[in-house]
Design a protein around this motif. Structure first.
Motif, PDB file in Angstrom:
ATOM      1  N   LEU A  20       0.863  -1.183   0.000  1.00 12.91           N
ATOM      2  CA  LEU A  20       0.000   0.000   0.000  1.00 12.91           C
ATOM      3  C   LEU A  20       0.895   1.227   0.000  1.00 12.91           C
ATOM      4  O   LEU A  20       1.811   1.332   0.822  1.00 12.91           O
ATOM      5  N   ASP A  21       0.624   2.148  -0.903  1.00 17.55           N
ATOM      6  CA  ASP A  21       1.529   3.279  -1.104  1.00 17.55           C
ATOM      7  C   ASP A  21       0.782   4.602  -0.952  1.00 17.55           C
ATOM      8  O   ASP A  21       0.200   5.133  -1.900  1.00 17.55           O
ATOM      9  N   GLY A  22       0.748   5.133   0.281  1.00 21.24           N
ATOM     10  CA  GLY A  22       0.134   6.441   0.524  1.00 21.24           C
ATOM     11  C   GLY A  22      -1.366   6.458   0.323  1.00 21.24           C
ATOM     12  O   GLY A  22      -1.912   7.422  -0.227  1.00 21.24           O
ATOM     13  N   ILE A  23      -2.068   5.424   0.796  1.00 16.37           N
ATOM     14  CA  ILE A  23      -3.518   5.313   0.593  1.00 16.37           C
ATOM     15  C   ILE A  23      -4.267   6.233   1.555  1.00 16.37           C
ATOM     16  O   ILE A  23      -4.002   6.253   2.755  1.00 16.37           O
ATOM     17  N   THR A  24      -5.223   6.995   1.012  1.00 20.99           N
ATOM     18  CA  THR A  24      -6.161   7.766   1.833  1.00 20.99           C
ATOM     19  C   THR A  24      -7.568   7.342   1.457  1.00 20.99           C
ATOM     20  O   THR A  24      -7.973   7.467   0.297  1.00 20.99           O
ATOM     21  N   ILE A  25      -8.293   6.790   2.414  1.00 19.92           N
ATOM     22  CA  ILE A  25      -9.603   6.195   2.121  1.00 19.92           C
ATOM     23  C   ILE A  25     -10.451   6.264   3.376  1.00 19.92           C
ATOM     24  O   ILE A  25      -9.916   6.367   4.494  1.00 19.92           O
ATOM     25  N   GLY A  26     -11.773   6.219   3.235  1.00 23.04           N
ATOM     26  CA  GLY A  26     -12.626   6.297   4.414  1.00 23.04           C
ATOM     27  C   GLY A  26     -13.978   5.638   4.222  1.00 23.04           C
ATOM     28  O   GLY A  26     -14.404   5.374   3.086  1.00 23.04           O
ATOM     29  N   LEU A  27     -14.654   5.366   5.330  1.00 18.93           N
ATOM     30  CA  LEU A  27     -16.010   4.818   5.329  1.00 18.93           C
ATOM     31  C   LEU A  27     -16.956   5.831   5.934  1.00 18.93           C
ATOM     32  O   LEU A  27     -16.651   6.448   6.960  1.00 18.93           O
ATOM     33  N   GLU A  28     -18.115   5.984   5.291  1.00 16.83           N
ATOM     34  CA  GLU A  28     -19.154   6.863   5.788  1.00 16.83           C
ATOM     35  C   GLU A  28     -20.406   6.053   6.073  1.00 16.83           C
ATOM     36  O   GLU A  28     -20.537   4.902   5.604  1.00 16.83           O
ATOM     37  N   GLU A  29     -21.318   6.624   6.838  1.00 14.80           N
ATOM     38  CA  GLU A  29     -22.562   5.925   7.141  1.00 14.80           C
ATOM     39  C   GLU A  29     -23.299   5.588   5.845  1.00 14.80           C
ATOM     40  O   GLU A  29     -23.412   6.414   4.947  1.00 14.80           O
ATOM     41  N   GLY A  30     -23.796   4.363   5.761  1.00 15.66           N
ATOM     42  CA  GLY A  30     -24.491   3.911   4.568  1.00 15.66           C
ATOM     43  C   GLY A  30     -23.606   3.208   3.565  1.00 15.66           C
ATOM     44  O   GLY A  30     -24.113   2.644   2.595  1.00 15.66           O
ATOM     45  N   ASP A  31     -22.285   3.219   3.784  1.00 18.74           N
ATOM     46  CA  ASP A  31     -21.372   2.545   2.853  1.00 18.74           C
ATOM     47  C   ASP A  31     -21.493   1.033   2.985  1.00 18.74           C
ATOM     48  O   ASP A  31     -21.480   0.486   4.089  1.00 18.74           O
ATOM     49  N   ARG A  32     -21.625   0.373   1.862  1.00 12.57           N
ATOM     50  CA  ARG A  32     -21.609  -1.093   1.780  1.00 12.57           C
ATOM     51  C   ARG A  32     -20.546  -1.433   0.738  1.00 12.57           C
ATOM     52  O   ARG A  32     -20.824  -1.467  -0.449  1.00 12.57           O
ATOM     53  N   ILE A  33     -19.332  -1.672   1.200  1.00 16.81           N
ATOM     54  CA  ILE A  33     -18.166  -1.682   0.312  1.00 16.81           C
ATOM     55  C   ILE A  33     -17.602  -3.086   0.162  1.00 16.81           C
ATOM     56  O   ILE A  33     -17.372  -3.796   1.148  1.00 16.81           O
ATOM     57  N   GLY A  34     -17.358  -3.471  -1.076  1.00 18.27           N
ATOM     58  CA  GLY A  34     -16.670  -4.722  -1.375  1.00 18.27           C
ATOM     59  C   GLY A  34     -15.273  -4.425  -1.906  1.00 18.27           C
ATOM     60  O   GLY A  34     -15.103  -3.529  -2.732  1.00 18.27           O
ATOM     61  N   MET A  35     -14.277  -5.162  -1.421  1.00 22.95           N
ATOM     62  CA  MET A  35     -12.899  -4.984  -1.894  1.00 22.95           C
ATOM     63  C   MET A  35     -12.536  -6.133  -2.824  1.00 22.95           C
ATOM     64  O   MET A  35     -12.726  -7.310  -2.484  1.00 22.95           O
ATOM     65  N   VAL A  36     -11.993  -5.791  -4.002  1.00 19.81           N
ATOM     66  CA  VAL A  36     -11.553  -6.794  -4.968  1.00 19.81           C
ATOM     67  C   VAL A  36     -10.112  -6.517  -5.348  1.00 19.81           C
ATOM     68  O   VAL A  36      -9.599  -5.406  -5.161  1.00 19.81           O
ATOM     69  N   GLY A  37      -9.464  -7.505  -5.892  1.00 19.75           N
ATOM     70  CA  GLY A  37      -8.069  -7.373  -6.303  1.00 19.75           C
ATOM     71  C   GLY A  37      -7.412  -8.732  -6.299  1.00 19.75           C
ATOM     72  O   GLY A  37      -7.964  -9.715  -5.793  1.00 19.75           O
ATOM     73  N   ARG A  38      -6.240  -8.805  -6.885  1.00 18.61           N
ATOM     74  CA  ARG A  38      -5.540 -10.082  -6.948  1.00 18.61           C
ATOM     75  C   ARG A  38      -5.052 -10.496  -5.566  1.00 18.61           C
ATOM     76  O   ARG A  38      -4.830  -9.661  -4.689  1.00 18.61           O
ATOM     77  N   ASN A  39      -4.876 -11.806  -5.390  1.00 18.73           N
ATOM     78  CA  ASN A  39      -4.319 -12.303  -4.136  1.00 18.73           C
ATOM     79  C   ASN A  39      -2.950 -11.676  -3.896  1.00 18.73           C
ATOM     80  O   ASN A  39      -2.111 -11.623  -4.802  1.00 18.73           O
ATOM     81  N   GLY A  40      -2.726 -11.179  -2.689  1.00 21.37           N
ATOM     82  CA  GLY A  40      -1.435 -10.586  -2.356  1.00 21.37           C
ATOM     83  C   GLY A  40      -1.330  -9.104  -2.625  1.00 21.37           C
ATOM     84  O   GLY A  40      -0.297  -8.491  -2.344  1.00 21.37           O
ATOM     85  N   ASP A  41      -2.405  -8.488  -3.156  1.00 22.81           N
ATOM     86  CA  ASP A  41      -2.337  -7.059  -3.475  1.00 22.81           C
ATOM     87  C   ASP A  41      -2.677  -6.161  -2.289  1.00 22.81           C
ATOM     88  O   ASP A  41      -2.634  -4.939  -2.414  1.00 22.81           O
ATOM     89  N   GLY A  42      -3.070  -6.745  -1.142  1.00 19.95           N
ATOM     90  CA  GLY A  42      -3.217  -5.920   0.050  1.00 19.95           C
ATOM     91  C   GLY A  42      -4.626  -5.725   0.567  1.00 19.95           C
ATOM     92  O   GLY A  42      -4.856  -4.856   1.417  1.00 19.95           O
ATOM     93  N   LYS A  43      -5.586  -6.525   0.106  1.00 14.98           N
ATOM     94  CA  LYS A  43      -6.970  -6.350   0.572  1.00 14.98           C
ATOM     95  C   LYS A  43      -7.077  -6.604   2.076  1.00 14.98           C
ATOM     96  O   LYS A  43      -7.602  -5.774   2.828  1.00 14.98           O
ATOM     97  N   SER A  44      -6.591  -7.760   2.512  1.00 14.54           N
ATOM     98  CA  SER A  44      -6.677  -8.089   3.945  1.00 14.54           C
ATOM     99  C   SER A  44      -5.808  -7.149   4.782  1.00 14.54           C
ATOM    100  O   SER A  44      -6.170  -6.791   5.907  1.00 14.54           O
ATOM    101  N   THR A  45      -4.664  -6.739   4.212  1.00 15.32           N
ATOM    102  CA  THR A  45      -3.789  -5.810   4.934  1.00 15.32           C
ATOM    103  C   THR A  45      -4.499  -4.489   5.190  1.00 15.32           C
ATOM    104  O   THR A  45      -4.475  -3.954   6.311  1.00 15.32           O
ATOM    105  N   LEU A  46      -5.170  -3.948   4.168  1.00 13.00           N
ATOM    106  CA  LEU A  46      -5.889  -2.686   4.333  1.00 13.00           C
ATOM    107  C   LEU A  46      -7.026  -2.841   5.339  1.00 13.00           C
ATOM    108  O   LEU A  46      -7.262  -1.950   6.169  1.00 13.00           O
ATOM    109  N   MET A  47      -7.722  -3.976   5.308  1.00  9.33           N
ATOM    110  CA  MET A  47      -8.814  -4.180   6.257  1.00  9.33           C
ATOM    111  C   MET A  47      -8.290  -4.235   7.690  1.00  9.33           C
ATOM    112  O   MET A  47      -8.887  -3.650   8.603  1.00  9.33           O
TER     113      MET A  47
END
Length: 609
Positions: A20-47
């Protein structure tokens, strides 16, 4: 919408690789977000970072002080010495939690068949997963983060979880973030999608279908030609447009854009050509089960897993199998493969049949652990014919996601998803004409699943797939059958939706007491069948339909006008703000259109059209 939590300038590196390189991201009320990407690209790390279960190398995670966050890890984190009841509700007495209808609903949906008094360490992997999920969902959280929640859940469990998440909060309350390879689930529950790749996060509006279209449009408009990846995206779009009727109820502007993009994409499968090719390789007889019965393995005499079932597989047939856990799906594959003999009845096998089975384990690769990926494939053959095209071993390996560098990695150093891909590839290059896949989506990311489906589209043999992944079943099989745990096998002309209806009917009115669980279901009282709509209701529905048709026509004119304005200003860098404003208007119109189309479908249902 109020901000709940977020990360600022998050950076995480492992060895020489920045995930992950300088990620700025956020969750707001009402967000129902799915994360996709290749294995090893950092989905679980970001979570894990957003859940404050890990710390970034730089940057920070912040949240509102009163926000309560729940987190489901991929790994087993339950205390094995606790009973199921203690693991879920702690030391609370039954009366303390049983009065809560939300808790009762979670219990009934996830652990009704689990022994309430059994120790956690004695449970299967799937049961442990459901217990952990139940523990999380009965708690009161403002934000829920789920890392691969559909792993080990059957089709019925996935459908229940989707209903729960859609009704857990009001539309503009709460939020959840989910990592899963189940594309049907992503489309069903998410209103936003984050794609994690190359150290960055690209956000998209909508679920998986909207994400696939938006990603293709982004790549095209930016002139970023990733030919192999783009072809896979286009094939996915072709499937989404030509697939199940429920999927075609997307907003019409999306369908029109998709039609333009996929105009030159052929049908996913040429069924006639595949059937002829398969017949030539297989002959007329493939595998038949005739009046087959099978006792429970290791069970008492007279206990039947299968009771006088008949199943005939034709050349080129593509069959999907769904069923409750323990109904015998994997055992049925073993019967077809000749690994076990029936208690009675016949198993007929064509003379030219060559079977291959992708099991749920990856132990088949243990004998080649010290070889490199390309060496494993070249041991079988150096060139292959797939869908009428010639591929070298390197090209075939690359098509399933093994880059030039990965091709020279030793098998023992591969990740779970990479081993799964290699396991499938090794089976395919052995040139079987009957391929049986047992839960093939385990450990695969969405891009890899699309690549696997692309390979299977051109494969001409008979295919049998056992999976809880509805998207995969609809994508690569032509019809489905169900095992409901009563020893029989049933055809499903209505697909997975019909299976869920059958299960709901079977469970309706029954007491949910599996394994000593104290939760009970609905009372046994029956309710009369609902009468059809009255003439007055039909008149109102007809008026509503006509009104909505007019409104949709006006929306279409507004959208066409905005599209023309955006096209006119597309090449002018000075009009960025103006284009952004037009795009926001377009999204607002899309939301309005989607609401109207739901009302339109409701009116059609009343009218019986």
């Amino acid at each position: 919408m109020a901000h709940l939590l977020g990360g600022e300038n998050l950076t995480v590196s492992f060895a020489t690789r920045t995930v992950l390189d300088g990620i700025t991201i956020g969750l707001e009320e009402g967000d129902r977000i799915g994360m996709v990407g290749r294995n090893g690209d950092g989905k679980s790390t970001l979570m894990r970072l957003l859940a404050m279960r890990a710390s970034p190398d730089s940057g920070r995670v912040t949240k509102r002080s009163e926000v309560n966050t729940g987190y489901l890890d991929q790994s087993d984190v339950l205390d094995g010495d606790l009973t199921v009841g203690e693991a879920i509700v702690g030391d609370k007495a039954d009366y303390e939690w049983a009065a809560n209808p939300q808790i009762r609903e979670v219990m009934g949906g996830l652990v009704s068949d689990v022994d309430w008094h059994a120790n956690v360490h004695a449970l299967s992997g799937g049961q442990k997963r459901r217990v952990a999920l139940a523990k999380l969902l009965i708690e009161d959280h403002d934000v829920i983060m789920l890392d691969e929640p559909t792993n080990h859940l059957d089709v019925e469990g996935v459908a229940w979880l989707s209903r729960h998440l859609k009704t857990r909060w009001r539309a503009n309350q709460g939020a959840f973030l989910v990592v899963t390879h189940d594309r049907w689930f992503l489309d069903e529950v998410c209103n936003r999608t984050w794609e994690i790749h190359d150290g960055i996060v690209d956000p998209f509006d909508g679920g998986y279908a909207s994400y696939v279209l938006a990603r293709a449009e982004r790549d095209r408009s930016a002139s970023v030609v990733e030919s192999k990846r783009q072809q896979l995206v286009k094939k996915e779009l072709a499937w989404l447009r030509r697939g199940a009727p429920a999927r075609t109820a997307k907003p019409k502007f999306r369908i029109e854009a998709a039609n333009a993009l996929i105009a030159d994409v052929p049908e996913p499968r040429d069924s006639m050509a595949l059937s002829k090719m398969a017949t030539a390789r297989l002959g007329k007889d493939v595998l038949d089960l005739e009046n087959v019965s099978l006792d429970f393995l290791g069970g008492d005499a007279g206990q039947k897993l299968f009771d006088n079932i008949t199943l005939r597989l034709a050349p080129g047939e593509r069959l999907g199998l769904v069923g409750v856990n323990g109904a015998g799906k994997t055992t049925l594959l073993k019967l077809l493969n000749g690994e076990i003999e029936p208690s009675s009845g016949k198993v007929k096998r064509g003379k030219t049949v060559v079977t291959a089975v992708l099991t749920q384990e990856v132990k088949e690769l243990d004998d080649v652990a010290d070889l490199r990926v390309i060496e494993v494939i070249e041991r079988e053959k150096r060139s292959f014919n797939v869908g009428g095209k010639e591929f070298t071993a390197g090209q075939l390996v690359e098509q399933l996601g093994f880059t030039n560098q990965k091709q020279w990695t030793q098998v023992k150093d591969l990740s779970g998803g990479e081993r799964r891909r290699l396991q499938l590839l090794r089976l395919l290059v052995g040139e079987p004409n009957v391929l049986m896949l047992d839960e093939p989506t385990n450990d695969l990311d969405t891009d890899t699943l699309a690549a696997v489906e692309d390979v299977l589209d051109g494969w001409p043999g008979t295919l049998v797939v056992v999976s809880h992944d509805r998207y995969l079943l609809e994508r690569v099989t032509d019809h489905q059958m169900a095992l409901l745990g009563d020893g029989k096998i049933r055809g499903l002309p209505g697909g997975v939706d019909q299976y869920l209806e059958l299960r709901e009917s079977a469970l309706a009115g029954s007491t949910i007491t599996g394994g000593g669980n104290p939760v009970t279901g609905a009372s046994g009282s029956s309710t009369p069948a609902a009468e059809g709509p009255s003439e007055a209701q039909k008149r109102d529905a007809r008026k509503a339909k006509n009104r909505i048709d007019r409104q949709l026509g006006k929306l279409k004119q507004q959208e066409d006008k905005i599209h023309a304005q955006m096209t006119a200003g597309a090449g002018d860098a000075g009009k960025f703000d103006e284009l952004a404003g037009l795009n926001k208007k377009l999204l607002d119109l899309a939301g309005e259109r989607e609401t109207l189309e739901v009302e339109w479908l409701d009116a059609l249902e009343v009218l019986g059209e």
